[in-house]
Design a protein around this motif. Structure first.
Motif, PDB file in Angstrom:
ATOM      1  N   ASN A   1      16.729  12.951-118.485  1.00 19.25           N
ATOM      2  CA  ASN A   1      18.111  12.875-117.923  1.00 19.25           C
ATOM      3  C   ASN A   1      18.287  11.839-116.831  1.00 19.25           C
ATOM      4  O   ASN A   1      17.762  11.911-115.955  1.00 19.25           O
ATOM      5  CB  ASN A   1      18.356  14.485-117.369  1.00 19.25           C
ATOM      6  N   ALA A   2      19.379  11.135-116.971  1.00 20.30           N
ATOM      7  CA  ALA A   2      19.686  10.223-116.113  1.00 20.30           C
ATOM      8  C   ALA A   2      20.102  10.946-114.713  1.00 20.30           C
ATOM      9  O   ALA A   2      20.764  11.784-114.604  1.00 20.30           O
ATOM     10  CB  ALA A   2      20.794   9.349-116.574  1.00 20.30           C
ATOM     11  N   PHE A   3      19.794  10.181-113.534  1.00 20.60           N
ATOM     12  CA  PHE A   3      20.457  10.484-112.351  1.00 20.60           C
ATOM     13  C   PHE A   3      20.934   9.618-111.346  1.00 20.60           C
ATOM     14  O   PHE A   3      20.639   8.312-111.608  1.00 20.60           O
ATOM     15  CB  PHE A   3      19.376  11.402-111.538  1.00 20.60           C
ATOM     16  N   THR A   4      21.836   9.858-110.437  1.00 15.96           N
ATOM     17  CA  THR A   4      22.439   8.703-109.500  1.00 15.96           C
ATOM     18  C   THR A   4      21.641   8.815-108.295  1.00 15.96           C
ATOM     19  O   THR A   4      20.808   9.802-107.930  1.00 15.96           O
ATOM     20  CB  THR A   4      23.741   8.942-109.261  1.00 15.96           C
ATOM     21  N   SER A   5      21.654   7.859-107.230  1.00 12.77           N
ATOM     22  CA  SER A   5      20.731   7.442-106.222  1.00 12.77           C
ATOM     23  C   SER A   5      21.419   7.694-105.003  1.00 12.77           C
ATOM     24  O   SER A   5      20.856   7.277-104.053  1.00 12.77           O
ATOM     25  CB  SER A   5      19.797   6.403-106.344  1.00 12.77           C
ATOM     26  N   GLY A   6      22.874   7.959-104.955  1.00 19.26           N
ATOM     27  CA  GLY A   6      23.357   7.732-103.882  1.00 19.26           C
ATOM     28  C   GLY A   6      23.846   6.558-103.236  1.00 19.26           C
ATOM     29  O   GLY A   6      23.862   6.443-101.922  1.00 19.26           O
ATOM     30  N   ASP A   7      23.898   5.501-104.183  1.00 21.57           N
ATOM     31  CA  ASP A   7      23.820   4.153-103.689  1.00 21.57           C
ATOM     32  C   ASP A   7      25.034   3.712-104.289  1.00 21.57           C
ATOM     33  O   ASP A   7      25.247   2.019-104.225  1.00 21.57           O
ATOM     34  CB  ASP A   7      22.635   3.320-103.719  1.00 21.57           C
ATOM     35  N   GLY A   8      25.873   4.269-105.177  1.00 20.41           N
ATOM     36  CA  GLY A   8      26.965   3.530-105.832  1.00 20.41           C
ATOM     37  C   GLY A   8      26.515   2.929-107.127  1.00 20.41           C
ATOM     38  O   GLY A   8      27.299   2.472-107.820  1.00 20.41           O
ATOM     39  N   GLY A   9      25.288   2.896-107.284  1.00 23.77           N
ATOM     40  CA  GLY A   9      24.593   2.359-108.560  1.00 23.77           C
ATOM     41  C   GLY A   9      24.978   3.509-109.639  1.00 23.77           C
ATOM     42  O   GLY A   9      25.265   4.535-109.733  1.00 23.77           O
ATOM     43  N   LYS A  10      24.662   2.790-110.999  1.00 24.75           N
ATOM     44  CA  LYS A  10      25.079   3.645-112.310  1.00 24.75           C
ATOM     45  C   LYS A  10      23.797   4.700-112.436  1.00 24.75           C
ATOM     46  O   LYS A  10      22.551   4.446-111.713  1.00 24.75           O
ATOM     47  CB  LYS A  10      24.804   2.676-113.529  1.00 24.75           C
ATOM     48  N   ALA A  11      23.951   5.798-112.936  1.00 24.13           N
ATOM     49  CA  ALA A  11      22.813   6.629-113.376  1.00 24.13           C
ATOM     50  C   ALA A  11      21.822   5.937-114.126  1.00 24.13           C
ATOM     51  O   ALA A  11      21.858   5.208-114.868  1.00 24.13           O
ATOM     52  CB  ALA A  11      23.517   8.076-114.075  1.00 24.13           C
ATOM     53  N   HIS A  12      20.465   6.593-113.813  1.00 20.51           N
ATOM     54  CA  HIS A  12      19.398   5.819-114.380  1.00 20.51           C
ATOM     55  C   HIS A  12      18.271   6.547-114.423  1.00 20.51           C
ATOM     56  O   HIS A  12      18.254   7.944-114.229  1.00 20.51           O
ATOM     57  CB  HIS A  12      19.045   4.539-113.418  1.00 20.51           C
ATOM     58  N   HIS A  13      17.133   6.281-115.220  1.00 18.07           N
ATOM     59  CA  HIS A  13      16.263   7.370-115.559  1.00 18.07           C
ATOM     60  C   HIS A  13      14.967   7.232-114.752  1.00 18.07           C
ATOM     61  O   HIS A  13      13.886   7.916-115.133  1.00 18.07           O
ATOM     62  CB  HIS A  13      15.805   6.927-117.071  1.00 18.07           C
ATOM     63  N   ASP A  14      14.843   6.276-113.662  1.00 20.52           N
ATOM     64  CA  ASP A  14      13.673   6.304-113.112  1.00 20.52           C
ATOM     65  C   ASP A  14      13.972   5.804-111.534  1.00 20.52           C
ATOM     66  O   ASP A  14      15.047   5.518-111.145  1.00 20.52           O
ATOM     67  CB  ASP A  14      12.787   5.006-113.352  1.00 20.52           C
ATOM     68  N   LEU A  15      13.075   6.275-110.499  1.00 15.27           N
ATOM     69  CA  LEU A  15      13.425   5.890-109.310  1.00 15.27           C
ATOM     70  C   LEU A  15      12.673   4.672-108.669  1.00 15.27           C
ATOM     71  O   LEU A  15      12.930   4.547-107.422  1.00 15.27           O
ATOM     72  CB  LEU A  15      13.253   7.232-108.333  1.00 15.27           C
ATOM     73  N   GLY A  16      12.447   4.071-109.551  1.00 14.81           N
ATOM     74  CA  GLY A  16      11.668   2.527-109.020  1.00 14.81           C
ATOM     75  C   GLY A  16       9.938   2.777-108.971  1.00 14.81           C
ATOM     76  O   GLY A  16       9.453   3.697-109.693  1.00 14.81           O
ATOM     77  N   HIS A  17       9.631   1.612-108.485  1.00 12.80           N
ATOM     78  CA  HIS A  17       8.104   1.301-108.763  1.00 12.80           C
ATOM     79  C   HIS A  17       7.247   1.899-107.544  1.00 12.80           C
ATOM     80  O   HIS A  17       7.687   1.407-106.441  1.00 12.80           O
ATOM     81  CB  HIS A  17       7.884  -0.063-109.024  1.00 12.80           C
ATOM     82  N   PHE A  18       6.527   2.799-107.889  1.00  6.77           N
ATOM     83  CA  PHE A  18       5.638   3.338-106.762  1.00  6.77           C
ATOM     84  C   PHE A  18       4.424   2.153-106.807  1.00  6.77           C
ATOM     85  O   PHE A  18       3.758   1.968-107.630  1.00  6.77           O
ATOM     86  CB  PHE A  18       4.884   4.478-107.216  1.00  6.77           C
ATOM     87  N   TYR A  19       4.378   1.831-105.496  1.00  6.87           N
ATOM     88  CA  TYR A  19       3.587   0.351-105.288  1.00  6.87           C
ATOM     89  C   TYR A  19       1.941   0.433-104.863  1.00  6.87           C
ATOM     90  O   TYR A  19       1.616  -0.436-104.437  1.00  6.87           O
ATOM     91  CB  TYR A  19       4.328  -0.515-104.356  1.00  6.87           C
ATOM     92  N   GLY A  20       1.486   1.838-104.950  1.00  5.40           N
ATOM     93  CA  GLY A  20       0.085   1.886-104.806  1.00  5.40           C
ATOM     94  C   GLY A  20      -0.224   1.300-103.186  1.00  5.40           C
ATOM     95  O   GLY A  20       0.380   1.851-102.518  1.00  5.40           O
ATOM     96  N   SER A  21      -0.975   0.427-103.099  1.00 10.06           N
ATOM     97  CA  SER A  21      -1.402  -0.341-101.892  1.00 10.06           C
ATOM     98  C   SER A  21      -1.958   0.676-100.967  1.00 10.06           C
ATOM     99  O   SER A  21      -1.771   0.568 -99.754  1.00 10.06           O
ATOM    100  CB  SER A  21      -0.038  -0.780-101.503  1.00 10.06           C
ATOM    101  N   SER A  22      -2.680   1.548-101.415  1.00 10.19           N
ATOM    102  CA  SER A  22      -3.697   2.744-100.625  1.00 10.19           C
ATOM    103  C   SER A  22      -4.337   1.912 -99.717  1.00 10.19           C
ATOM    104  O   SER A  22      -5.202   0.947-100.363  1.00 10.19           O
ATOM    105  CB  SER A  22      -4.130   3.708-101.457  1.00 10.19           C
TER     106      SER A  22
END
Lengths: 382, 382
Positions: A294-315
């Protein structure tokens, strides 16, 4: 926008000439000694498709204390299955994935292993949906994941830090973001709940659980005194401080955070905490991109989308002297094995002694004043 | 050992290929926009033999607040004369040097300028000698350096932050490490004394002055609300926090520190403070090596020697969003001009809201407990 630089270190090593590289690494404090890891572990990691890195931090010899050498393992991983796979199947797949990484950690002699935040599930709080995500919650004391970790702990004589979504049945079935700490004997030592909860962008976690009520416990294990500062607590210097006041020598920071939001903060906060508190800190971030039906919005005015972005590791691991290891990959599963002599904590403390120069009495008073609703700030005007 | 890398940035720019450089800079958060500075300023800086760099931080437009653009200037400099030159001659030479740098700052439109710690003298506390070094101390309210700065402030309509060794005649002639804040009107607004005093290596400052008693004042100037966290206070997150609690939007951190001791900490602490407190921070370090006639030891088993090492400059500005400017040179005098829209502070605060998620009531209580002599730490054992 976040690109997909594999890692800062590999890029520097490829391009900076030898004569400058050592100095660049020194200024960036990424020069810790490589640790020789068993060939068996390296080949197993390759076969199982995860990065394996090892580094070591030394301390000076002392007369009255023997070195207190401990090896910690930090695990970062993608979710192996799509997020719409049945809950139990996803959990089982994550258990299997972690099992094969921990087996390699054991070959590397790891004494304490820590997994990423909410490691048994996708980081689904971006959706604001309750089902099926809350079904991933388990009892900290005797849920299936805790039992799984107890088996690992006994089998490998390893302390296991297992951050999960917790279901607290004896308090009305409430949810918590918690880390379970399991002794190398297999006994559940206790749990540490996330003290600071984000309300930012796709991190709608305050929709799911409240600020932790376990305070700042430290766990005295056979290998050292450890604490767990979960994710958003990283941004709060007082949270780190109180774990340190209670005696933590190693503070794990299992996290889930994405490039566009926090990558400029990531190398700074845990490393500052290691410096400010004369301890080791171990920030762990998950890796990869997680997609939701299910698509969701991010409170940034952008369109609904299906992921929240790239988790960048880097531990990575930061030491009390301000040095740090390189980070694990920004894109791949990984195990970071770090050997440290815990004597370094007191040695650095005796050198800088921030606990002595810290004037905590003054701050206890000032903070007590500052939290009053009608606090009058100290402002000087012309 | 500290080498003499001119700066990290120039090295990266020389060697990292274009296609990766932007991403490397992003991960290191050194991508702030270059500021166009007047040609007249650039040529004057070249003639006067100091580095001049300019960067800008932007904020989003708002409906109800206009942008609050301010230009700050950070000055780092060597001592121009040998340390055995007569005191008055050294001070006069430093006044002249600062005058010619501030003149360029004025051409660049700087509104608030800050000098390095104890800027009117060599950082002679390594010697543990009292004379002649205590002769550099002056009244904060009406000493010659304050008068000099008042003239600069009026002439250039500039707020001046002037960190000096202070002689406090009305309290028994005591010494303090203090920063005098002078309004752009030329009026002395007040002073802020160093809250945390080092006892480390050659930084024998506790031999000369005590922990400051001015608390955490902020100065409301025409260009923004500023505070001064002097040197060792950088290592204490609670010190930064209390300046922020009082409303500081820009916290200057005039310092004096050397490569072997602290270069691994330098890029971290002030930047962490900017992140944790949603404000701008401006760490300034002096530059060069200062030689003393009488040899001294350093408490490290080494031979007596005549200098305490290389002050590595590297002054920079960190922003509340975790980004930062490149550092000034590690080896040369310099002026860093940074334009910032102070609206960014509240914008970042509203985004991350650490002041709301900070649970300060809890920490006020916990810290009050923790400072008790018989405090019992929260330790969980098997």
């Amino acid at each position: 926008m976040a690109g997909f630089l594999e890692s800062l270190e590999s890029c520097l090593e490829r391009h900076i000439p030898c004569e400058d590289l050592a100095e660049v690494k020194r200024v960036l404090s990424r020069g810790e000694a490589k640790l020789d890891l068993p060939a068996l572990a390296l080949s197993a990691a390759q076969k199982r498709d995860f990065e394996l890195q090892g580094y070591g931090f030394e301390a000076a010899p002392e007369q009255l204390r023997r070195p207190r050498i401990v090896r910690v393992g930090l695990v970062q991983n993608k979710i192996p299955l799509p997020t719409d796979t049945p809950v139990a199947v996803q959990v089982a797949a994550l258990h299997r994935r972690i099992e094969e990484i921990v087996e390699v950690a054991a070959i590397c002699g790891v004494n304490i292993v820590c997994f990423q935040e909410a490691w048994t599930m996708p980081f689904a709080f971006c959706t604001r949906e309750k089902l099926p995500w809350t079904e991933f919650a388990e009892s900290a004391e005797d849920g299936p994941t805790t039992k799984f970790c107890q088996e690992l702990a006994k089998k490998y004589n390893m302390v296991v830090v297992s951050p999960i979504l917790e279901r607290d049945e004896i308090h009305g079935g409430t949810l918590w973001n918690a880390a379970v700490v399991i002794s190398n004997s297999g006994a559940v030592l206790g749990k540490s709940r996330k003290n600071h909860i984000p309300r930012i962008g796709d991190f709608n976690e305050s929709t799911y659980y409240m600020e932790g009520n376990t305070g700042h416990p430290v766990f005295q294990t056979q290998f050292g005194t450890i604490a767990v500062n979960i994710c958003y607590g990283r941004h709060h210097p007082l949270n780190w401080l109180m774990f340190s006041m209670n005696g933590a020598e190693i503070i794990f920071n299992p996290s889930a955070t994405i490039g566009t939001l926090s990558e400029s903060l990531w190398p700074i906060e845990a490393r500052n905490a290691a410096i400010a508190n004369h301890c080791f800190t171990c920030p762990i971030n998950r890796v990869g991109t997680e997609y939701y039906k299910n698509a969701f919005t991010s409170g940034d005015g952008g369109k609904a989308h299906h992921d929240l972005g790239h988790f960048y590791g880097s531990s990575y691991v930061a030491a009390p002297d301000g040095s740090r290891t390189p980070g694990l990959s920004r894109t791949q599963d990984g195990l970071l094995v770090v050997e440290m002599d815990l004597n370094l904590c007191r040695q650095v403390s005796d050198k800088w002694n921030f606990k002595m120069t810290g004037r905590y009495e003054m701050y206890a008073e000032k903070l007590t004043e500052a939290v009053q609703p009608y606090f009058i700030p100290s402002v000087i005007k012309e």
